[in-house]
Design an enzyme around this catalytic site. Sequence first.
Site, PDB file in Angstrom:
ATOM      1  N   ARG A  30       0.980  10.082  14.121  1.00  0.00           N
ATOM      2  CA  ARG A  30       2.134   9.574  13.368  1.00  0.00           C
ATOM      3  C   ARG A  30       2.951   8.682  14.292  1.00  0.00           C
ATOM      4  NH1 ARG A  30       4.342  12.281   9.106  1.00  0.00           N
ATOM      5  NH2 ARG A  30       5.576  10.393   8.897  1.00  0.00           N
ATOM      6  N   ARG A  35       2.173   4.601  18.606  1.00  0.00           N
ATOM      7  CA  ARG A  35       0.727   4.870  18.578  1.00  0.00           C
ATOM      8  C   ARG A  35       0.013   4.191  19.755  1.00  0.00           C
ATOM      9  NH1 ARG A  35      -1.045   5.150  12.194  1.00  0.00           N
ATOM     10  NH2 ARG A  35       0.834   6.193  11.484  1.00  0.00           N
ATOM     11  N   LYS A  64       0.824  -1.226   0.000  1.00  0.00           N
ATOM     12  CA  LYS A  64       0.000   0.000   0.000  1.00  0.00           C
ATOM     13  C   LYS A  64       0.854   1.270   0.000  1.00  0.00           C
ATOM     14  CE  LYS A  64      -0.865   0.594   4.976  1.00  0.00           C
ATOM     15  NZ  LYS A  64      -1.890   0.720   6.011  1.00  0.00           N
ATOM     16  N   ASP A  65       2.162   1.159   0.314  1.00  0.00           N
ATOM     17  CA  ASP A  65       3.049   2.329   0.276  1.00  0.00           C
ATOM     18  C   ASP A  65       3.575   2.624  -1.121  1.00  0.00           C
ATOM     19  OD1 ASP A  65       2.826   2.747   2.994  1.00  0.00           O
ATOM     20  OD2 ASP A  65       4.642   1.629   3.505  1.00  0.00           O
ATOM     21  N   ARG A  93      -8.448   7.964   3.986  1.00  0.00           N
ATOM     22  CA  ARG A  93      -9.460   6.927   3.733  1.00  0.00           C
ATOM     23  C   ARG A  93     -10.169   6.545   5.023  1.00  0.00           C
ATOM     24  NH1 ARG A  93      -9.304   1.616   4.824  1.00  0.00           N
ATOM     25  NH2 ARG A  93      -7.126   1.828   5.445  1.00  0.00           N
ATOM     26  N   ARG A  94      -9.372   6.258   6.072  1.00  0.00           N
ATOM     27  CA  ARG A  94      -9.974   5.860   7.349  1.00  0.00           C
ATOM     28  C   ARG A  94     -10.815   6.990   7.933  1.00  0.00           C
ATOM     29  NH1 ARG A  94      -4.391   2.981   9.301  1.00  0.00           N
ATOM     30  NH2 ARG A  94      -4.798   0.915   8.420  1.00  0.00           N
ATOM     31  N   CYS A 144      -2.004   8.042  -1.708  1.00  0.00           N
ATOM     32  CA  CYS A 144      -2.951   7.868  -0.605  1.00  0.00           C
ATOM     33  C   CYS A 144      -3.378   9.198   0.002  1.00  0.00           C
ATOM     34  CB  CYS A 144      -2.380   6.922   0.448  1.00  0.00           C
ATOM     35  SG  CYS A 144      -0.998   7.580   1.338  1.00  0.00           S
TER      36      CYS A 144
END
Length: 562
Positions: A146, A152, A80-81, A128-129, A238
């Site tokens: 981040r 996190r 996805k990156d 997106r989230r 993204c």
Amino acid sequence: GEIRVGTRGSALALAQARAVIARLERIEPTSSCTLVPITTTGDRDRATSLTILGGTGVFVKELHEALLAGAIDLAVHSAKDLPTSLPSELDIVAFPVRADVRDVLVTRGASSLATLPPGARVGTSSRRRRALLAAARPDLTLVDVRGNVDTRLRKLEDGSYDALVLAAAGLERLGKLAQVTEYLDPDVFVPAPGQGALAVVCRRDDPRRDIFAGMDDLEIRLAVMVERAFLSAFGSGCTLPLGAYATVAGDTVRLRVAVAPDEHGPVIRDVTVWQRDEAIERAGALAQELVRSLPTTAARSWSLVAKPLAGRRVLVVRPAGQEQELVERLRELGAEVVVEPLIAIVPPEDWGEVDRALVRITDYDWLVFTSVNGVRSVLERLSVLGIPLEALARVRVATIGPATARALQERGIEPALVPDRYVAEAVADALIAAGVTGKRVLLARAAEARDVLPRRLIEAGAEVLVLPVYRTEQRPLSEAVRRELEQGTIDWVLLTASSTVRSLVAALGDARSLHERVQFAAIGPVTASTARAFGLRVAVVATRYTSEGLVEAVVRAERSER
């Protein structure tokens, strides 16, 4: 033989790379794999939101530069990156594994997304989230977050957030699935294109390519390529609120998508089933259809905001291997990019003078770099000579700008001086202000650079040794690009240094053969002045003398035209 596997240095990235190495060593037991951790833009800049940084590509560029330079043989990424377009010399050779694709909720108290109290603080940096959360629970407070997974989770524990949305795959690879509160339904909470999958990139001409391809899983490849085809049709990374999740069953592929013009919605959803041999092509067509189905104002603002360079052909002539980030950004903005490197960076004909100076590096008060190429050349040469990087800690280092400074910071060297303006005159002013009278200055630069910096320093009483640590070599202009410049089918030519101007003019032979439609954009006033001296029409000069500033200047010019 040895296979050097490049990866980001985070715990998750290292775990992913080790999984790939284990698979590779099963396929090719005689090979010996070495892990090479590399710091990327996304890892370095933890303060800037991913939305501003540009999302896709910020975790990739340095790994691909290392591949192109031959410093590593494979790069392992989270799929996805990966930007939807890669440099032509590189190829995604394998999608070896795909873990759980779902997003998960991790909370401090609530048992699910539905039971989070109104106004609860939910941490995520993904647009997106954020769009999907806003659609499901518009009453929540969404907060940018981040840092790696451990950071996190620590912020969640200390009360900075009430909940986090993370990828199940990342938690699984780190052995932290026990912390999941709820798995979010991928039909509703549609994952990012490529989520959970690993992608392995190699040089297209690597003789071991077939061995690497032995790791590829064809069903995972098909699913991820369908998702990437959907993303690619939007021409962006993204930064867009966009989900796409494909599953392969026999001869069919089922694609669920969710897309929104911004983080506040509305979210447009679709689920389609195609025959597997047509799925990649149909996914791109579906994306175009969905843009048209957006509210008119949203569709118009989307295309102008996300793709201000749509329909524009842009020529990039900077040195080979250094154009990737610039090309990715231009493509994200909708441009059709023509890459024609007219300069090759090559070593000095004789290292003798350089080696004598580097062996005595600590005799100097200042070491000055005027380009990223200079930094790379000196650091590589120190390694060849067996001189530890710690030697540079005993010298004050000055750089011409942030990109050159970053190249040093990646290796743990903090420059003592980076001027506000990224030109040789500003470096001279800053050094003179810092006091160079009677000081010994080592200036590492290209053999062909301007003499303004050493001249100014010598006039101020410094003892200066100019060290040519690399040369630039002219490359020919292809007939196809020459024709485009003469016929005016190229809209913009980006000039990133005076050396690129000289190379272009030398390759053209006659600047008067250029069509009047062709416009030039210069990275700064020095490059603009060189271009104008050769009779080129400079329409735009960047106010920030960086490649990002150059793209911004072209976008501003296009927006004012439209």
